[in-house]
Scaffold this active site. Structure first.
Site, short mmCIF file in Angstrom:
data_model
loop_
_atom_site.label_atom_id
_atom_site.label_comp_id
_atom_site.label_asym_id
_atom_site.label_seq_id
_atom_site.Cartn_x
_atom_site.Cartn_y
_atom_site.Cartn_z
CG ASP A 132 -2.38 -0.27 2.77
OD1 ASP A 132 -1.58 0.18 3.61
OD2 ASP A 132 -3.60 -0.42 3.00
CB SER A 133 2.27 3.24 3.26
OG SER A 133 3.29 2.28 3.22
CG ASP B 72 -0.51 -3.66 4.42
OD1 ASP B 72 -0.68 -4.35 5.45
OD2 ASP B 72 -0.15 -2.48 4.44
CE LYS C 229 0.71 -3.89 8.05
NZ LYS C 229 -0.46 -2.99 7.91
CD GLU D 2 -5.17 -0.59 7.88
OE1 GLU D 2 -6.22 0.06 8.07
OE2 GLU D 2 -4.18 -0.13 7.27
CD GLU E 270 -0.25 3.62 11.48
OE1 GLU E 270 -0.51 2.56 10.89
OE2 GLU E 270 -0.04 4.69 10.88
O1 KIV Z 1 1.12 0.40 4.90
C1 KIV Z 1 2.06 0.52 5.69
O2 KIV Z 1 3.19 0.93 5.35
C2 KIV Z 1 1.82 0.16 7.08
C3 KIV Z 1 2.80 0.59 8.10
C4 KIV Z 1 2.70 2.05 8.31
C5 KIV Z 1 2.69 -0.18 9.36
O3 KIV Z 1 0.83 -0.44 7.38
#
Ligand code: KIV
Length: 275
Positions: free
Chosen positions: A49-50, A88, A118, A120, A187
């Protein structure tokens, strides 16, 4: 009837089996073209989600939606053949209840064809991770600095710098492993804490600003390519594509303005078959 392909994609169990073995190479990608390049070398491609910050210039990952993740996840699936693609779950798509998390994860798996999601959070998400994994959703967990909690954390600073806080982070990592996560991103934590977490859990740890002792590493592709104006201190830049792109655009602009731009006549002339 089954769809057969020549190249078998890596699966969540393949990655799970790499604990203590050959280090896991993971990179982010949000597009078909970069996915094609990353796929040649990475074991796992993360549609993180970056993308909200990197592609869309958002201030944090909080505004990212499930539809955005699915759209970019589809692009990455089209561009890759071999790597496990992990997508994510964005903020707001899974925290409310285990059922909400399952509905969002099921949409991601069904609509993109990716191999895992994924999310968090540590101990607080253990129940949800168990619910998902018992229902056929492979889950990669994410502990340490959890960027979706930026509004509660106040900044993106490294976690666990005070040894007194370590038991909480260790308990988080153990909780997600016990709940059935097949691996866990760690992280931005103090190096010895990243090392200790890796020793303490039976699943592979994937570090990002954590420790070289982790079972694998992940970076945001645009950060390591030098395409983002800013990147965290721990990021090693393996390229400086930003200045290369700026130079190429400048040359193009000069050629267009001075009518030196090679037009279609040039291209077609080159392609004419010899008589
Ligand atoms: O969103 C993302 O790119 C991430 C990585 C920084 C692990 O969660």
């Amino acid at each position: 009837m089954s769809a057969q392909t020549d190249i078998r994609r890596l699966t969540a169990p393949d990655i799970r089996a790499r604990k203590g073995g050959e280090p896991i190479v993971m990179l982010t990608s949000y597009h078909a073209h970069t996915a094609r390049l990353v796929d040649q070398h990475a074991d796992v491609i993360l549609v993180g989600d970056s993308l909200g910050m990197v592609m869309h210039g958002m201030e944090s990952t909080v505004p990212v939606t499930l539809d955005m993740m699915i759209l970019q996840g589809l692009a990455v699936m089209r561009g890759s053949k071999r790597a496990l693609v992990v997508i994510d779950l964005p903020f707001g798509a899974y925290e409310e209840s285990r059922e909400q998390a399952f509905r969002s994860a099921a949409r991601i798996l069904k609509e993109t064809g990716c191999g895992a999601v994924k999310l968090e959070g540590g101990a607080r998400m253990a129940d949800t991770i168990r619910f998902l994994t018992e229902r056929g959703v492979p889950v990669m967990a994410h502990v340490g600095l959890t960027p979706q909690s930026i509004n509660a954390l106040g900044s993106f600073k490294a976690q666990g710098r005070d040894r007194a806080d370590w038991p909480v982070f260790l308990a988080d990592a153990k909780a997600v492993a016990d709940a059935g996560a097949f691996s866990v991103v760690v992280e931005a934590v103090a190096e010895p804490l990243g090392r200790e977490i890796t020793q303490a859990v039976a699943i592979p740890t994937i570090g990002i600003g954590a420790s070289v002792a982790c079972d694998g590493q992940v970076l945001v592709l645009e950060d390591m390519l030098g395409l983002t104006p800013w990147s965290p201190k721990f990021v090693k830049r393996y390229g400086e594509l930003g200045p290369h792109i700026a130079k190429a655009v400048e040359t193009y602009a000069q050629e267009v303005r001075s009518r030196a731009f090679p037009g279609p006549e040039h291209t077609y002339a080159e392609k004419k078959p010899a008589k």
